[in-house]
Motif scaffolding. Structure first.
Motif, PDB file in Angstrom:
ATOM      1  N   LYS A 638       0.850  -1.193   0.000  1.00 37.36           N
ATOM      2  CA  LYS A 638       0.000   0.000   0.000  1.00 37.36           C
ATOM      3  C   LYS A 638       0.881   1.236   0.000  1.00 37.36           C
ATOM      4  O   LYS A 638       1.969   1.242   0.579  1.00 37.36           O
ATOM      5  N   VAL A 639       0.375   2.300  -0.633  1.00 37.15           N
ATOM      6  CA  VAL A 639       1.067   3.580  -0.682  1.00 37.15           C
ATOM      7  C   VAL A 639       0.178   4.642  -0.040  1.00 37.15           C
ATOM      8  O   VAL A 639      -1.034   4.673  -0.278  1.00 37.15           O
ATOM      9  N   ILE A 640       0.799   5.510   0.760  1.00 40.24           N
ATOM     10  CA  ILE A 640       0.086   6.620   1.373  1.00 40.24           C
ATOM     11  C   ILE A 640       0.535   7.918   0.708  1.00 40.24           C
ATOM     12  O   ILE A 640       1.731   8.187   0.597  1.00 40.24           O
ATOM     13  N   ILE A 641      -0.430   8.716   0.278  1.00 34.05           N
ATOM     14  CA  ILE A 641      -0.153  10.009  -0.355  1.00 34.05           C
ATOM     15  C   ILE A 641      -0.635  11.112   0.576  1.00 34.05           C
ATOM     16  O   ILE A 641      -1.764  11.064   1.073  1.00 34.05           O
ATOM     17  N   SER A 642       0.205  12.103   0.802  1.00 37.88           N
ATOM     18  CA  SER A 642      -0.189  13.263   1.600  1.00 37.88           C
ATOM     19  C   SER A 642      -0.210  14.481   0.685  1.00 37.88           C
ATOM     20  O   SER A 642       0.834  14.980   0.265  1.00 37.88           O
ATOM     21  N   ALA A 643      -1.421  14.936   0.352  1.00 44.50           N
ATOM     22  CA  ALA A 643      -1.567  16.064  -0.582  1.00 44.50           C
ATOM     23  C   ALA A 643      -2.741  16.931  -0.149  1.00 44.50           C
ATOM     24  O   ALA A 643      -3.658  16.467   0.535  1.00 44.50           O
ATOM     25  N   GLY A 644      -2.698  18.193  -0.553  1.00 45.05           N
ATOM     26  CA  GLY A 644      -3.766  19.119  -0.212  1.00 45.05           C
ATOM     27  C   GLY A 644      -4.908  19.052  -1.195  1.00 45.05           C
ATOM     28  O   GLY A 644      -4.717  18.752  -2.377  1.00 45.05           O
ATOM     29  N   ARG A 645      -6.107  19.352  -0.725  1.00 45.27           N
ATOM     30  CA  ARG A 645      -7.272  19.377  -1.608  1.00 45.27           C
ATOM     31  C   ARG A 645      -7.163  20.537  -2.595  1.00 45.27           C
ATOM     32  O   ARG A 645      -6.906  21.664  -2.202  1.00 45.27           O
ATOM     33  N   HIS A 646      -7.368  20.246  -3.858  1.00 46.28           N
ATOM     34  CA  HIS A 646      -7.354  21.271  -4.915  1.00 46.28           C
ATOM     35  C   HIS A 646      -6.047  22.083  -4.889  1.00 46.28           C
ATOM     36  O   HIS A 646      -6.057  23.295  -5.089  1.00 46.28           O
ATOM     37  N   ASN A 647      -4.929  21.398  -4.619  1.00 44.50           N
ATOM     38  CA  ASN A 647      -3.654  22.110  -4.528  1.00 44.50           C
ATOM     39  C   ASN A 647      -3.223  22.624  -5.901  1.00 44.50           C
ATOM     40  O   ASN A 647      -3.591  22.077  -6.944  1.00 44.50           O
ATOM     41  N   ARG A 648      -2.440  23.668  -5.893  1.00 46.45           N
ATOM     42  CA  ARG A 648      -2.054  24.359  -7.120  1.00 46.45           C
ATOM     43  C   ARG A 648      -1.119  23.532  -7.997  1.00 46.45           C
ATOM     44  O   ARG A 648      -0.917  23.864  -9.178  1.00 46.45           O
ATOM     45  N   TYR A 649      -0.545  22.466  -7.475  1.00 47.56           N
ATOM     46  CA  TYR A 649       0.403  21.645  -8.240  1.00 47.56           C
ATOM     47  C   TYR A 649      -0.280  20.462  -8.928  1.00 47.56           C
ATOM     48  O   TYR A 649       0.344  19.772  -9.727  1.00 47.56           O
ATOM     49  N   GLY A 650      -1.537  20.191  -8.576  1.00 46.78           N
ATOM     50  CA  GLY A 650      -2.242  19.065  -9.180  1.00 46.78           C
ATOM     51  C   GLY A 650      -1.822  17.722  -8.615  1.00 46.78           C
ATOM     52  O   GLY A 650      -2.056  16.682  -9.242  1.00 46.78           O
ATOM     53  N   HIS A 651      -1.199  17.705  -7.423  1.00 46.76           N
ATOM     54  CA  HIS A 651      -0.804  16.444  -6.792  1.00 46.76           C
ATOM     55  C   HIS A 651      -2.034  15.729  -6.206  1.00 46.76           C
ATOM     56  O   HIS A 651      -2.930  16.387  -5.694  1.00 46.76           O
ATOM     57  N   PRO A 652      -2.057  14.392  -6.297  1.00 43.80           N
ATOM     58  CA  PRO A 652      -1.111  13.523  -6.997  1.00 43.80           C
ATOM     59  C   PRO A 652      -1.379  13.522  -8.505  1.00 43.80           C
ATOM     60  O   PRO A 652      -2.527  13.594  -8.932  1.00 43.80           O
ATOM     61  N   HIS A 653      -0.298  13.442  -9.286  1.00 42.44           N
ATOM     62  CA  HIS A 653      -0.432  13.473 -10.737  1.00 42.44           C
ATOM     63  C   HIS A 653      -1.017  12.167 -11.267  1.00 42.44           C
ATOM     64  O   HIS A 653      -0.789  11.088 -10.702  1.00 42.44           O
ATOM     65  N   ALA A 654      -1.740  12.287 -12.369  1.00 42.16           N
ATOM     66  CA  ALA A 654      -2.383  11.113 -12.965  1.00 42.16           C
ATOM     67  C   ALA A 654      -1.359  10.060 -13.371  1.00 42.16           C
ATOM     68  O   ALA A 654      -1.616   8.849 -13.271  1.00 42.16           O
ATOM     69  N   GLU A 655      -0.172  10.493 -13.835  1.00 48.70           N
ATOM     70  CA  GLU A 655       0.863   9.536 -14.238  1.00 48.70           C
ATOM     71  C   GLU A 655       1.309   8.662 -13.066  1.00 48.70           C
ATOM     72  O   GLU A 655       1.529   7.451 -13.220  1.00 48.70           O
ATOM     73  N   THR A 656       1.423   9.274 -11.891  1.00 55.77           N
ATOM     74  CA  THR A 656       1.847   8.523 -10.707  1.00 55.77           C
ATOM     75  C   THR A 656       0.784   7.501 -10.318  1.00 55.77           C
ATOM     76  O   THR A 656       1.099   6.333 -10.026  1.00 55.77           O
ATOM     77  N   LEU A 657      -0.467   7.926 -10.300  1.00 55.71           N
ATOM     78  CA  LEU A 657      -1.550   7.003  -9.951  1.00 55.71           C
ATOM     79  C   LEU A 657      -1.633   5.861 -10.964  1.00 55.71           C
ATOM     80  O   LEU A 657      -1.927   4.714 -10.595  1.00 55.71           O
ATOM     81  N   ALA A 658      -1.357   6.170 -12.223  1.00 51.38           N
ATOM     82  CA  ALA A 658      -1.365   5.116 -13.249  1.00 51.38           C
ATOM     83  C   ALA A 658      -0.269   4.090 -12.977  1.00 51.38           C
ATOM     84  O   ALA A 658      -0.461   2.885 -13.185  1.00 51.38           O
ATOM     85  N   ARG A 659       0.895   4.564 -12.502  1.00 53.09           N
ATOM     86  CA  ARG A 659       1.983   3.630 -12.171  1.00 53.09           C
ATOM     87  C   ARG A 659       1.579   2.735 -11.002  1.00 53.09           C
ATOM     88  O   ARG A 659       1.907   1.539 -10.982  1.00 53.09           O
ATOM     89  N   PHE A 660       0.880   3.301 -10.016  1.00 49.03           N
ATOM     90  CA  PHE A 660       0.414   2.480  -8.888  1.00 49.03           C
ATOM     91  C   PHE A 660      -0.556   1.405  -9.382  1.00 49.03           C
ATOM     92  O   PHE A 660      -0.463   0.231  -8.987  1.00 49.03           O
ATOM     93  N   LYS A 661      -1.476   1.798 -10.247  1.00 48.94           N
ATOM     94  CA  LYS A 661      -2.465   0.841 -10.747  1.00 48.94           C
ATOM     95  C   LYS A 661      -1.811  -0.232 -11.611  1.00 48.94           C
ATOM     96  O   LYS A 661      -2.180  -1.413 -11.543  1.00 48.94           O
ATOM     97  N   ALA A 662      -0.830   0.188 -12.410  1.00 50.73           N
ATOM     98  CA  ALA A 662      -0.143  -0.785 -13.271  1.00 50.73           C
ATOM     99  C   ALA A 662       0.605  -1.819 -12.446  1.00 50.73           C
ATOM    100  O   ALA A 662       0.711  -2.993 -12.843  1.00 50.73           O
ATOM    101  N   ALA A 663       1.143  -1.396 -11.298  1.00 51.05           N
ATOM    102  CA  ALA A 663       1.864  -2.322 -10.420  1.00 51.05           C
ATOM    103  C   ALA A 663       0.941  -3.013  -9.425  1.00 51.05           C
ATOM    104  O   ALA A 663       1.407  -3.737  -8.538  1.00 51.05           O
ATOM    105  N   ASN A 664      -0.384  -2.760  -9.553  1.00 53.30           N
ATOM    106  CA  ASN A 664      -1.387  -3.373  -8.672  1.00 53.30           C
ATOM    107  C   ASN A 664      -1.136  -3.011  -7.197  1.00 53.30           C
ATOM    108  O   ASN A 664      -1.205  -3.862  -6.311  1.00 53.30           O
ATOM    109  N   ILE A 665      -0.846  -1.729  -6.965  1.00 51.18           N
ATOM    110  CA  ILE A 665      -0.577  -1.242  -5.611  1.00 51.18           C
ATOM    111  C   ILE A 665      -1.748  -0.369  -5.153  1.00 51.18           C
ATOM    112  O   ILE A 665      -2.111   0.601  -5.825  1.00 51.18           O
ATOM    113  N   ALA A 666      -2.334  -0.717  -4.014  1.00 55.07           N
ATOM    114  CA  ALA A 666      -3.416   0.092  -3.451  1.00 55.07           C
ATOM    115  C   ALA A 666      -2.840   1.384  -2.874  1.00 55.07           C
ATOM    116  O   ALA A 666      -1.685   1.427  -2.434  1.00 55.07           O
TER     117      ALA A 666
END
Length: 690
Positions: A638-666
């Motif tokens: 499992k991975v824990i992400i700490s990010a702000g709601r509607h943050n100006r940087y767009g974190h977490p990025h869609a590319e990162t979440l796609a990598r988690f899904k591709a590796a089957n990581i919750a």
């Protein structure tokens, strides 16, 4: 009758609990002048949406300094035409965090907020009797800003019923010292003013009957004028009933008058007893009915014992000298502060020297009390469970009414001791990911609180604000981290790890150093020469120990194994120099990488064992971290992400979440589920339960 009334109020409360008015659509607002607060470049006010009965909490960022000055001096009820978006008020997302959304709903019947983009028109409203009261109050508030600072704070709070941002430090001080009930009972000044008014008119040869009729008219008007706060409404209604009974020669028991006031206020505010102010105000007033025969010392002692369960439930701390301070301050508050506040406020324009002398006395009192407010004199008890707090209050009343007082006090002491042990010596350890917006802060509690470790402190970024735009605001550490620690009975952090120099990771370190005991602070080697870091820690450089870290440095943590994987060489504290930690907690391995970019991750993959059960996502889920090769080496469950709601940087990025899904990581994100807690028995819990 009691059963019928209880049933009616139960249904009324149930109805109000489920009440959710529709989202407003109108953009024309009615605003009273004394409902507006200007803090830096932010205007905040409560407004009524035209065409509805709904109140909203509105926010507007002022475009320039002239607009700021206009709203600071605004004295009239106005109708605004605005553009902006309505939102449902967001609840608290952390344990022990103040829930402002619930407060607005319960105490002010406000369900939505409005973020204003532009104020198109400002039009003065046609005056009514109520708006004239608000305007008169606002004029006095503005005029009171010309008073010396401390005198002005007391004058606005006690006379006008208006507590601004400047009063927050004074209120926090009284709360910390266990003296907050003085302001909860501050409706006592209603009796003081009523007696003063009565004595003055009687000296002018008015009849007692005429004076009483005047009081019956003026008391409700004063309650409306001064903001109709909880304690003020209670005191004004009780005083009104007392005068009414005397004028019409009606014999009604004080307890019956008190019960009538409670019922009337519950109709107006169904959640009256859900706030500390409401609980203290009515509970202590109720207790005074039974303590009329007690002397000053006994009354102070018993009121303190009665307020203690509520303070431990809401504030989590108790001052060792609270009883002594109450004995000292209560008579000063009743017989000196109230009359001197009135005298200084009324005479300052004619005899300013009097107001200045009174202000110096108030400043001296503030300094005297501040000396006692040192952390070393506070007992951090923790949050007393609601059932225990209620049981303690009931036991106190039984003890006062029973001949077997020692038996009840013995049970009471046992309950407090059991609660203390349960809070301070938990059997289960936990890892807590605070939801502090765009930043990182992770707490590790070992069983029995043998060692407490914090990784990063969070902090808020401020981008190039001018002097007039800046406002005093509490840090997220003061809003989230410190209340949680105190609610758990924690007053000392043994180890603090700072991953790197960025404000969203170490910005709130000074707030923690100021209010808590900290044993040792670790940081990446070389960051001690960073000017930004030096400025932040300079006032606290001798308060704790500081230790730079490089790869494979040993750390003196007894309760779990901590391995330092990076940095390999000293740096300035940039993302590339992030501290990387691999922890073993109860047979589970954790990996924390700060804001380490993929280049640093690839360097670790080449020569380091990285496999871990759980991973804290690097750089808040940015595409520049959590590379595919790195994830393959770590293989987290499992991975824990700490990010702000509607943050100006767009974190977490869609590319990162796609990598988690591709590796089957919750994964879980604090922006979605709020505070995240993992207990040592390998169970997960999220605050918002999404």
């Amino acid at each position: 009758m009691t059963i019928i009334l209880a049933t009616m109020f139960g249904f009324y409360y149930r109805y109000y609990e489920q009440l959710q008015p529709p989202l407003p659509h109108g953009h024309t607002l009615l605003v009273e002048p004394d409902d507006c607060t200007v803090a830096g470049d932010q205007l905040r006010f409560t407004a009524r949406v035209v065409g509805t009965r709904q109140l909203v909490q509105a926010y507007y960022y002022l475009p320039d300094q002239s607009a700021q000055h206009f709203w600071q001096q605004q004295q009239h009820a106005v109708k605004l035409t605005v553009t902006g978006d309505y939102q449902r008020l967001q609840p608290a997302t952390n344990v022990a965090e103040f829930d402002y959304a619930s407060y607005l709903k319960q105490q002010k019947r406000i369900f939505y907020s409005l973020t204003i983009d532009e104020v198109k028109t400002v039009q003065r409203c046609s005056p009514t009797f109520l708006t004239r009261l608000h305007e008169w109050r606002q004029r006095l508030i503005i005029r009171s800003r010309g008073l010396p600072q401390q005198l002005g704070q007391y004058y606005r709070s006690l006379i006008l019923g208006y507590q601004d941002a400047a009063f927050k430090s004074t209120g926090a001080l009284f709360k910390q010292l266990g003296l907050i009930h003085l302001f909860s009972l501050s409706g006592l000044h209603v009796y003081y003013f009523a007696n003063l008014f009565q004595m003055g008119l009687l000296r002018l040869r008015w009849t007692r009957e005429r004076v009483e009729v005047c009081l019956l008219i003026l008391l409700p008007l004063y309650a409306l004028f001064a903001g109709a706060t909880t304690s003020l409404l209670r005191a004004a209604l009780l005083c009104w009933l007392h005068v009414f009974n005397r004028h019409f020669h009606i014999q009604v028991a004080p307890l019956d008058c008190f019960a009538a006031v409670v019922l009337i206020n519950l109709v107006y505010r169904p959640y009256l007893f859900f706030s500390l102010g409401g609980q203290l105000s009515y509970l202590l007033s109720f207790a005074l009915l039974f303590l009329q025969g007690a002397n000053e010392w006994q009354r102070a002692l018993k009121l303190n014992l009665l307020s203690l369960p509520l303070l431990l439930y809401h504030v989590y701390e108790w001052h060792w000298l609270t009883i002594l301070l109450n004995l000292l301050i209560m008579p000063i508050f009743s017989y000196a502060i109230l009359p001197l506040t009135l005298l200084g406020g009324l005479t300052y324009n004619f005899i300013p020297i009097v107001g200045r002398l009174i202000d110096r006395c108030f400043v001296g009192l503030q300094l005297f009390l501040s000396w006692f407010a040192r952390p070393g004199l506070m007992l951090t008890y923790g949050q007393l469970p609601a059932m225990l707090a209620s049981s303690c209050i009931l036991l106190l009343f039984y003890a006062w009414c029973s001949p077997h007082k020692r038996r009840y006090y013995g049970v009471l002491a046992t309950l407090y001791l059991a609660g203390f042990c349960w809070l301070h010596f938990p059997l289960q350890g936990r890892v807590v990911f605070f939801d502090i917006g765009q930043g990182d802060s992770i707490l590790i509690e070992t069983p029995f609180h043998h060692e407490v470790t914090l990784i990063d402190t969070g902090g808020k970024l401020h981008f190039g604000q001018k002097a007039w735009q800046k406002k005093d605001s509490r840090t997220r550490a003061e809003q989230v981290i410190i209340p949680y620690l105190k609610s758990r009975g924690i007053r000392r952090i043994d180890h603090v790890f700072l991953s790197h120099q960025d404000t969203d990771h170490i910005g709130d370190l000074p707030a923690l150093l100021k209010q808590l005991q900290i044993g040792l602070v670790y940081f990446p080697a070389g960051m001690e020469y960073n000017q930004h870091f030096q400025q932040k820690i300079w006032p606290y450089r001798y308060q704790t120990k500081w230790q730079p870290l490089l790869r494979d440095n040993q750390i003196a943590i007894k309760d779990f194994h901590c391995q330092v994987l990076a940095p390999r060489q000293p740096g300035s504290g940039t993302n590339e120099d992030s501290l990387v930690l691999r922890l073993s907690l109860n047979h589970k391995t954790w990996l924390f990488t700060g804001d380490l970019p993929t280049s640093g991750e690839d360097a670790l993959v080449k020569d380091t064992v990285l496999k871990a059960d759980y991973l804290k996502a690097g750089h808040h889920g940015s595409r520049t971290s959590s590379g595919a090769a790195f994830l393959a080496a770590v293989q987290p469950q499992k991975v824990i992400i700490s990010a702000g709601r509607h943050n100006r940087y767009g974190h977490p990025h869609a590319e990162t979440l796609a990598r988690f899904k591709a590796a089957n990581i919750a994964y879980k994100n604090t922006a979605d589920v709020g505070m995240i807690i993992w207990s040592f028995d390998d169970k997960w819990w999220t605050f918002l339960h999404n």
